[in-house]
Design a protein around this motif. Structure first.
Motif, PDB file in Angstrom:
ATOM      1  N   GLY A   1      -3.547 -14.457   8.330  1.00  0.00           N
ATOM      2  CA  GLY A   1      -3.340 -13.158   8.759  1.00  0.00           C
ATOM      3  C   GLY A   1      -4.643 -12.484   8.544  1.00  0.00           C
ATOM      4  O   GLY A   1      -5.619 -13.097   7.960  1.00  0.00           O
ATOM      5  N   PRO A   2      -4.595 -11.281   8.720  1.00  0.00           N
ATOM      6  CA  PRO A   2      -5.998 -10.424   8.326  1.00  0.00           C
ATOM      7  C   PRO A   2      -5.890  -9.991   6.882  1.00  0.00           C
ATOM      8  O   PRO A   2      -4.883 -10.319   6.284  1.00  0.00           O
ATOM      9  CB  PRO A   2      -5.743  -9.072   9.290  1.00  0.00           C
ATOM     10  N   VAL A   3      -6.942  -9.390   6.427  1.00  0.00           N
ATOM     11  CA  VAL A   3      -6.776  -9.106   5.182  1.00  0.00           C
ATOM     12  C   VAL A   3      -6.003  -7.760   4.927  1.00  0.00           C
ATOM     13  O   VAL A   3      -6.036  -6.795   5.608  1.00  0.00           O
ATOM     14  CB  VAL A   3      -8.212  -8.591   4.747  1.00  0.00           C
ATOM     15  N   ARG A   4      -5.174  -7.938   3.988  1.00  0.00           N
ATOM     16  CA  ARG A   4      -3.986  -6.700   3.869  1.00  0.00           C
ATOM     17  C   ARG A   4      -4.548  -5.853   2.490  1.00  0.00           C
ATOM     18  O   ARG A   4      -5.036  -6.420   1.667  1.00  0.00           O
ATOM     19  CB  ARG A   4      -2.589  -7.183   3.715  1.00  0.00           C
TER      20      ARG A   4
ATOM     21  N   ALA B   1      -6.609 -14.069   2.715  1.00  0.00           N
ATOM     22  CA  ALA B   1      -6.246 -14.085   4.175  1.00  0.00           C
ATOM     23  C   ALA B   1      -6.309 -15.284   4.892  1.00  0.00           C
ATOM     24  O   ALA B   1      -5.525 -15.589   5.713  1.00  0.00           O
ATOM     25  CB  ALA B   1      -7.291 -12.862   4.859  1.00  0.00           C
ATOM     26  N   ALA B   2      -7.184 -15.994   4.505  1.00  0.00           N
ATOM     27  CA  ALA B   2      -7.556 -17.366   5.177  1.00  0.00           C
ATOM     28  C   ALA B   2      -6.288 -18.326   5.056  1.00  0.00           C
ATOM     29  O   ALA B   2      -5.735 -18.869   5.928  1.00  0.00           O
ATOM     30  CB  ALA B   2      -8.866 -18.089   5.129  1.00  0.00           C
TER      31      ALA B   2
ATOM     32  N   GLY C   1     -17.469  -6.281   5.766  1.00  0.00           N
ATOM     33  CA  GLY C   1     -18.413  -6.915   7.223  1.00  0.00           C
ATOM     34  C   GLY C   1     -17.456  -6.541   8.063  1.00  0.00           C
ATOM     35  O   GLY C   1     -16.344  -6.392   8.367  1.00  0.00           O
ATOM     36  N   PRO C   2     -18.002  -6.877   9.295  1.00  0.00           N
ATOM     37  CA  PRO C   2     -17.608  -6.438  10.750  1.00  0.00           C
ATOM     38  C   PRO C   2     -16.619  -7.649  11.274  1.00  0.00           C
ATOM     39  O   PRO C   2     -15.916  -7.527  12.144  1.00  0.00           O
ATOM     40  CB  PRO C   2     -18.717  -6.292  11.695  1.00  0.00           C
ATOM     41  N   LEU C   3     -17.027  -8.967  10.799  1.00  0.00           N
ATOM     42  CA  LEU C   3     -16.350  -9.927  11.342  1.00  0.00           C
ATOM     43  C   LEU C   3     -14.745 -10.231  10.814  1.00  0.00           C
ATOM     44  O   LEU C   3     -13.877 -10.996  11.229  1.00  0.00           O
ATOM     45  CB  LEU C   3     -16.981 -11.195  11.279  1.00  0.00           C
ATOM     46  N   LEU C   4     -14.660  -9.838   9.503  1.00  0.00           N
ATOM     47  CA  LEU C   4     -13.492 -10.205   8.728  1.00  0.00           C
ATOM     48  C   LEU C   4     -12.297  -9.345   9.214  1.00  0.00           C
ATOM     49  O   LEU C   4     -12.191  -8.117   9.515  1.00  0.00           O
ATOM     50  CB  LEU C   4     -13.576  -9.928   7.115  1.00  0.00           C
ATOM     51  N   PRO C   5     -11.139 -10.101   9.693  1.00  0.00           N
ATOM     52  CA  PRO C   5      -9.808  -9.317  10.472  1.00  0.00           C
ATOM     53  C   PRO C   5      -9.416  -8.390   9.094  1.00  0.00           C
ATOM     54  O   PRO C   5      -9.092  -8.957   8.202  1.00  0.00           O
ATOM     55  CB  PRO C   5      -8.986 -10.315  11.022  1.00  0.00           C
TER      56      PRO C   5
END
Length: 347
Positions: A312-315, A307-308, A271-275
């Motif tokens: 941080g963002p999804v790595r 990530a939550a 998706g577009p919102l997930l960092p």
């Protein structure tokens, strides 16, 4: 009454201003409404348009028509308000074309079966029936939702727990209730895991076999007389009785996605919102992990929770761990060769 007659009745009942791009006949074509229901739907749509301070839009018409549904089926099946469109489907060209043909059958059945006299004999109804066959997670339920959305109808998913009964004759009674209620509903009826109730008839060796075959024979007759849009979903097409498939209008096979389709699915599921962290190698994920769309969605959700938790963002490490967890769910071996250069990220 036919779609053209329904449109005329609509404007007679409440001649509210219609949007310039609204084809009333086409929008009303999937709905089976009595003249009284058309009048009530027209008044309902006009009230909504008045509150919005504008003309009657296509969605107002659909909402007014759906409002005429009885509430009986809600007790027997789970109602889903469709929230997806054709753009959300990631399928090969042929299954996608078949799905559009199915929507066209539901939209134009009044003209073809009524005006043009193409209705078969033998007590057949005016309904449309299709089978969606494919592995779990390949998009069968989502496709049913897309068709319902395209037609402006609600989707009703039959809960098999309310249908199957160990006592003789009770399963047929439960199904009769569903079909009877569905006859008065403008919606799409989805039998998920349909091979459980539409299974092959077997050789009679004892009383249980005989009653199971009676159930199948009853279902065959009831499917033929049904006037609505019914979709059967199964992971095992071979388990269905041949007599059922002969009576279906379309059989759509849902294949496992290829690498190119998996790449699109990875992008959409994240998706577009997930960092996202830099260096997220979705090309590698698409090429290396042969997963269906539903599994990729599960992996994306698991990675998002990881990530939550980390803040941080999804790595890439989150995605690899999420794939590992999905493999454990599926009972698949975690092979180092599949994870390639990212094998060190396995936990």
């Amino acid at each position: 009454v036919g779609p053209e007659a329904r449109a005329a009745l609509w404007q007679q009942a409440h001649p509210a201003p219609l949007a310039a791009d609204l084809d009333l006949t086409r929008v009303l074509s999937p709905f089976l409404l009595t003249p009284a229901q058309v009048a009530q739907a027209a008044r309902s749509a006009a009230q909504v348009a008045t509150l919005n301070g504008g003309e009657v839009q296509a969605e107002d018409v659909r909402a007014g028509a759906r409002a005429q549904n009885a509430a009986g089926l809600d007790r027997l099946a789970r109602r889903i308000e469709p929230a997806v469109t054709w753009d959300d489907l990631v399928l090969p060209a042929d299954p996608l074309a078949q799905l559009r043909e199915l929507a066209a059958r539901a939209r134009h059945r009044d003209r073809v079966l009524g005006e043009w006299g193409m209705r078969p004999g033998g007590g057949r109804g005016r309904g449309v029936a299709a089978l969606f066959a494919g592995d779990s997670g390949t998009g069968k339920t989502m496709s049913a939702e897309v068709i319902a959305a395209d037609l402006g109808l609600d989707l009703y998913t039959v809960d098999l727990a309310t249908v199957i009964d160990k006592y003789v004759g009770e399963t047929e009674k439960n199904l009769e209730k569903i079909f009877s209620e569905a006859a008065g509903i403008n919606g799409v009826l989805l039998f998920d895991e349909a091979d459980a109730i539409f299974g092959k008839r077997s050789e009679v060796k004892d009383a249980h076999d005989r009653y199971a075959n009676v159930e199948s024979a009853y279902l065959l007759q009831r499917m033929e007389s049904f006037d609505g849009l019914a979709i059967l979903s199964t992971n095992l097409r071979a388990n269905l009785d041949d007599a059922f498939t002969r009576r279906l209008d379309l059989v759509v096979d849902f294949p496992m996605p290829d690498a190119e389709q998996r790449r699109v699915l990875w992008e959409r599921c994240l998706g577009p919102l997930l960092p996202r962290a830099e260096g997220l190698d979705l090309d590698f994920c698409a090429e290396s992990f042969e997963l269906a769309g539903g599994n990729i969605r599960s992996v994306a959700v698991t990675a998002a929770y990881l990530a939550a938790e980390s803040g941080g963002p999804v790595r890439m490490a989150d995605l690899i761990h999420a794939v590992q967890r999905e493999y454990q769910k599926l009972g698949r071996l975690t092979l180092a060769s599949e994870f390639g250069e990212y094998v060190a990220l396995l936990r």
